[in-house]
Design an enzyme around this catalytic site. Structure first.
Site, PDB file in Angstrom:
ATOM      1  N   LYS A  52       0.749  -1.363   0.158  1.00 40.97           N
ATOM      2  CA  LYS A  52       0.029   0.018  -0.087  1.00 40.97           C
ATOM      3  C   LYS A  52       0.955   1.118  -0.097  1.00 40.97           C
ATOM      4  CE  LYS A  52      -3.577  -2.633   2.553  1.00 40.97           C
ATOM      5  NZ  LYS A  52      -4.348  -3.022   3.731  1.00 40.97           N
ATOM      6  N   GLN A  96      -4.791  -1.946   9.653  1.00 42.62           N
ATOM      7  CA  GLN A  96      -4.457  -3.273   9.152  1.00 42.62           C
ATOM      8  C   GLN A  96      -5.104  -4.366  10.147  1.00 42.62           C
ATOM      9  OE1 GLN A  96      -3.073  -3.546   6.071  1.00 42.62           O
ATOM     10  NE2 GLN A  96      -3.471  -5.360   6.110  1.00 42.62           N
ATOM     11  N   ASP A 119     -11.368   2.158   4.198  1.00 41.72           N
ATOM     12  CA  ASP A 119     -11.629   0.566   4.192  1.00 41.72           C
ATOM     13  C   ASP A 119     -12.999   0.276   3.942  1.00 41.72           C
ATOM     14  OD1 ASP A 119      -9.403  -0.774   3.959  1.00 41.72           O
ATOM     15  OD2 ASP A 119      -8.958  -0.942   6.189  1.00 41.72           O
TER      16      ASP A 119
END
Ligand code: NAD
Length: 285
Positions: A52, A96, A119
């Protein structure tokens, strides 16, 4: 080997998205900023975060990494999330996963302000998706899967999609997304009885169960579109998906490879979500 014109090239489609984002970001005086929070030393997470970070740098987006040791408390993380929510230079925040089990993932995800939840895992964005609101931030993997299906030009209305896997981050949001496209949906899971017969009915098959090569060629009808979300190590030690890709060689189907299908799209969609959050926060149309 599968006929190359039948392969849905996620790497190429993702690259096109990233090139377009790079062009748009280069016109901006201030870079969009994505904050990535991670905890502990999970090896796979480290690789995902690095991917990312690299993709963000390539398109001129800032990726701010906030890494915490295994002993960090929920309270400490909530304080950091609170500060990132208030920081007007931060446009997107992701946590994460997986997190160590002493931390309540749902509670932390919920603390991220909805407009920065790039997200799309928080309850507000999941709810907005359910009601087909254009304001919803769609989770990157399902969003990428839909983009890959649409790249085949298949007409979605009325198609039967079978999704294998009902996780909160892939299967369930994807079911809502495809339902919003007027597909008829079957969501299968580990307790589903008679999976091969269900899959045989499908015009669209999305495998997201984490079982190496579970979907066999004789489960798949001609003309089907297959998207493979799974990432597994096969018995030969090589990376493979949840679909028996090689066995579908020469068949009249369209299919994503692993690697080079959903993976690159997930990263591209996350950065697209961050760019969209940036524009919304800065009132850029
Ligand atoms: P998960 O473990 O949270 O969920 C797996 C789902 O599959 C569950 O709903 C389970 O009931 C179902 N399942 C398991 N075995 C099954 C079987 N034999 N038959 C039918 N259903 C079965 O997993 P997840 O987080 O949704 O991820 C699924 C896979 O996708 C994993 O391999 C993961 O690594 C991969 N993944 C890839 C990306 C990407 O960007 N490429 C993103 C997310 C997840």
């Amino acid at each position: 080997m599968t006929n190359s014109c039948n392969i849905i090239d996620g790497k190429k489609i993702a690259q096109d998205v990233l090139s377009s984002l790079k062009r748009q970001i280069s016109d901006m005086a201030a870079k969009p900023v994505l904050a990535v929070m991670s905890v502990g030393d999970d090896e796979a997470s480290r690789i995902y975060v690095r991917n990312k970070e690299k993709a963000a740098a390539d398109i001129g987006m800032e990726c701010r990494l906030l890494h915490f040791g295994n002993t960090v408390t929920e309270k400490e993380l909530l304080e950091v999330i609170g500060a990132l929510n208030e920081d007007e230079n931060v446009n997107g925040i992701i946590i994460q996963q997986p997190l160590p089990c002493h931390l309540n993932t749902a509670c932390l995800v919920e603390a991220v302000r909805a407009c920065k939840d790039v997200d799309g895992f928080g309850p507000v964005n999941l709810g907005l998706l359910q009601v087909n609101s254009p304001e919803a931030v769609i989770a990157a993997t399902p969003k990428g899967v839909l983009r890959l299906i649409k790249s085949t030009q298949v007409k979605l209305a009325g198609k039967h999609a079978v999704i294998i896997g009902r996780s909160n981050i892939v299967g369930k949001p994807l079911a809502s997304l495809l339902l919003n496209q007027d597909c008829t949906i079957t969501v299968a899971h580990s307790k589903t009885v008679g999976l091969p017969a269900l899959v045989r009915q499908a015009d669209i098959i999305v495998a997201a169960c984490g079982c190496a090569k579970l979907v066999k060629s004789d489960w798949v009808k001609d003309g089907a579109v297959l998207v493979d979300v799974g990432i597994n190590r096969g018995s030969d030690g090589r990376l493979c998906g949840d679909i028996d890709f090689e066995a579908l060689a020469g068949r009249n189907v369209r299919i994503t490879p692993v690697p080079g299908g959903v993976g690159p799209m997930t990263v591209a969609m996350l950065l697209e979500n961050t760019w969209q959050a940036y524009k919304k926060q800065k009132n850029i149309l």
